[in-house]
Design an enzyme around this catalytic site. Structure first.
Site, PDB file in Angstrom:
ATOM      1  N   LYS A  39       0.842  -1.211   0.000  1.00 24.25           N
ATOM      2  CA  LYS A  39       0.000   0.000   0.000  1.00 24.25           C
ATOM      3  C   LYS A  39       0.876   1.259   0.000  1.00 24.25           C
ATOM      4  O   LYS A  39       2.073   1.190   0.310  1.00 24.25           O
ATOM      5  CB  LYS A  39      -0.928  -0.021   1.223  1.00 24.25           C
ATOM      6  N   ARG A 137     -10.836  -0.299  14.792  1.00 18.36           N
ATOM      7  CA  ARG A 137     -10.943   0.622  13.666  1.00 18.36           C
ATOM      8  C   ARG A 137     -11.869   0.034  12.610  1.00 18.36           C
ATOM      9  O   ARG A 137     -12.945   0.531  12.357  1.00 18.36           O
ATOM     10  CB  ARG A 137      -9.525   0.851  13.103  1.00 18.36           C
ATOM     11  N   TYR A 265      14.138  30.200   7.723  1.00 14.58           N
ATOM     12  CA  TYR A 265      12.898  30.855   8.130  1.00 14.58           C
ATOM     13  C   TYR A 265      12.821  30.956   9.646  1.00 14.58           C
ATOM     14  O   TYR A 265      13.071  29.979  10.357  1.00 14.58           O
ATOM     15  CB  TYR A 265      11.688  30.059   7.638  1.00 14.58           C
ATOM     16  N   MET A 313      10.874  24.342   1.940  1.00 14.93           N
ATOM     17  CA  MET A 313      10.184  23.485   0.974  1.00 14.93           C
ATOM     18  C   MET A 313      11.188  22.799   0.032  1.00 14.93           C
ATOM     19  O   MET A 313      11.062  21.610  -0.255  1.00 14.93           O
ATOM     20  CB  MET A 313       9.185  24.313   0.155  1.00 14.93           C
TER      21      MET A 313
HETATM   22  C1  LIG Z   1      -0.302  -2.071   6.692  1.00 15.76           C
HETATM   23  C2  LIG Z   1      -0.888  -3.353   7.100  1.00 15.76           C
HETATM   24  C3  LIG Z   1      -0.083  -4.486   7.268  1.00 15.76           C
HETATM   25  C4  LIG Z   1       1.434  -4.436   7.203  1.00 15.76           C
HETATM   26  O1  LIG Z   1       1.922  -3.873   8.400  1.00 15.76           O
HETATM   27  P1  LIG Z   1       3.503  -3.743   8.700  1.00 15.76           P
HETATM   28  O2  LIG Z   1       3.541  -3.201  10.063  1.00 15.76           O
HETATM   29  O3  LIG Z   1       4.018  -2.763   7.683  1.00 15.76           O
HETATM   30  O4  LIG Z   1       4.097  -5.068   8.532  1.00 15.76           O
HETATM   31  C5  LIG Z   1      -0.705  -5.684   7.555  1.00 15.76           C
HETATM   32  N1  LIG Z   1      -2.050  -5.760   7.667  1.00 15.76           N
HETATM   33  C6  LIG Z   1      -2.856  -4.691   7.512  1.00 15.76           C
HETATM   34  C7  LIG Z   1      -4.320  -4.851   7.670  1.00 15.76           C
HETATM   35  C8  LIG Z   1      -2.304  -3.445   7.251  1.00 15.76           C
HETATM   36  O5  LIG Z   1      -3.106  -2.389   7.127  1.00 15.76           O
END
Ligand SMILES: *Cc1c(COP(=O)(O)O)cnc(C)c1O
Length: 415
Positions: A39, A137, A265, A313
């Site tokens: 992801k 969640r 800055y 930036m």
């Molecule tokens: C992001 C995620 C993972 C991977 O987690 P890591 O800590 O990067 O290994 C596994 N399962 C779900 C549901 C996630 O959202």
């Protein structure tokens, strides 16, 4: 490996990814499926390049955060199972089914909505029931799982592809609460199996769990960050891994400032002596955390130099009074190679988590993909035109043309 074509760049080392996936596979145990989580553009590394290499390394499934990320993988020609780990919106449902993308399922409402769309379009939704064992969640509470599994089974166009849960503690099994989550999940799965309602894959292990729990790890594990060579929460085992990403930039300018001169800055830093500073061609728009102002360190000419003043930036300033010979064009490493801070160290200094460090590496930072040649089939391997440059160019060209243009932006023009 100075690469003066780029003001800033990130090296992505596929050989390190190969190594980390081996470590992950050993931890997962024989016969356990690895679903690599890619992801957020593979945590900033480049989802398609990472996914293609991972599949060559034997990874059997991919996890993504959104439907659009799954489409990107399918467009690139990846045919392995892909699971959207979280939710989709109703408008994405039919495209998700058409591209044979699996989805997390978290409520009775989603069963109704997916069944309705699937029936209307003559498609099948392949779902993984997410059981909320303590993350709070997504997912359904354990006492609802049994009922929802029944409903999934009786929904004509829904196919149960798995049952999953997610650990909330970054310390994995070192945290008592995580161990309780895993037990609860085992209990829910056991009950479902007895009732004949369990089907598909069962999975709960993220990186933290994989590196702290003895196993067995059910039939599938979902590592993300560990495959990229990073571990959260100071966990043991980080030294077995190799960082996949390193981030570099160039010295744009070197100048001497008189005692008392301000930098950046808000003038948050002033020279307490006659000082030599270097201005680096990188800023927060490239992913350097703003919080590193007056706190970060970089690696230049074989030494650490402190970041001074606020991060801008497009620029970062460092104090090189004690590092002899720093000159414009010098390569500076922000994280990820020997001597430089690790991703974990950057996160600590910026009061954030390592995930955010690589995810924040910006769109205008070209990813230079190296390594992985030994896993390429001969017909796609390109002859190298020369040392360094040719090898790199060959590696970049492995990405599909459209992918390269969107993923690395400025580099596409240079190539
Ligand atoms: C992001 C995620 C993972 C991977 O987690 P890591 O800590 O990067 O290994 C596994 N399962 C779900 C549901 C996630 O959202």
């Amino acid at each position: 490996m100075t690469d003066r074509r780029y003001r800033v760049w990130a090296d992505v080392d596929l050989d390190a990814l190969t190594h980390n996936l081996d470590v992950v596979r050993r931890r997962a145990g024989a016969g356990v499926r690895v679903m690599l989580v890619v992801k957020a553009d593979a945590y900033g590394h480049g989802a398609v390049v990472v996914a293609q290499h991972a599949v060559r390394c034997g990874v059997g499934a991919l996890g993504v955060g959104t439907a659009a990320e799954a489409f990107e993988l399918r467009r690139a020609g990846l045919t392995v199972p892909v699971l959207v780990l979280g939710t989709i919106v109703d408008g994405e449902a039919s495209a998700v089914m058409r591209h044979d993308i699996q989805i997390g399922l978290h409520s009775a409402r989603e069963i109704t909505a997916l069944q309705e769309t699937a029936e209307r379009k003559g498609l099948t939704a392949r779902v993984h029931l997410n059981v909320d064992t303590g993350m709070g969640r997504l997912g359904v509470l354990p006492d609802r799982a049994h009922d929802l599994l029944g409903r999934i089974h009786s929904a004509q166009n829904l196919d149960l592809a798995g049952v999953m849960s997610h650990i909330s503690s970054p310390r994995g099994a070192l945290d008592e609460a995580a161990a309780r989550q895993a037990e609860l999940f085992q209990h829910v799965c056991g009950k479902a199996r007895t009732a004949g309602r369990l089907a598909g894959w069962t999975h709960i292990a993220n990186s933290a769990w994989l590196f702290t729990a003895p196993g067995p790890h059910l039939d599938t594990v979902r590592p993300g960050i560990s495959a990229y060579g990073v571990l959260p929460g100071d966990l043991p085992g980080a030294d077995e891994l190799r960082p996949v990403m390193s981030m570099h930039c160039q010295v744009a300018l070197v100048k001497d400032l008189p005692r008392g001169a301000p930098v950046g800055y808000g003038s948050t830093w002033r020279a307490s002596r006659r000082a030599r500073i270097a201005t680096l061609s990188v800023g927060y728009a490239d992913g350097v955390p703003w919080a590193l102002g007056n706190r970060g360190e970089v690696w230049v000419r074989g030494a650490r130099a402190p970041m001074i003043g606020n991060v801008s930036m497009d620029y970062v300033t460092i104090d090189v009074t004690d590092v002899p010979g720093v000159a414009p064009g010098d390569r500076v490493t922000l994280f990820g190679s020997a001597g430089a801070p690790t991703v974990e160290e950057v996160a600590r200094r910026a009061s954030t988590i390592p995930y955010e460090v690589t995810c924040s590496v910006g769109r205008r930072v070209p990813r230079i993909v190296r390594g992985g040649e030994e896993l390429l089939v001969p017909s796609t391997a390109r002859p190298h035109s020369g040392a360094g440059m040719g090898r790199e160019r060959g590696a970049i060209e492995r990405a599909a043309p459209g992918e390269l243009a969107t993923r690395v932006g400025p580099a596409a023009i240079l190539e």
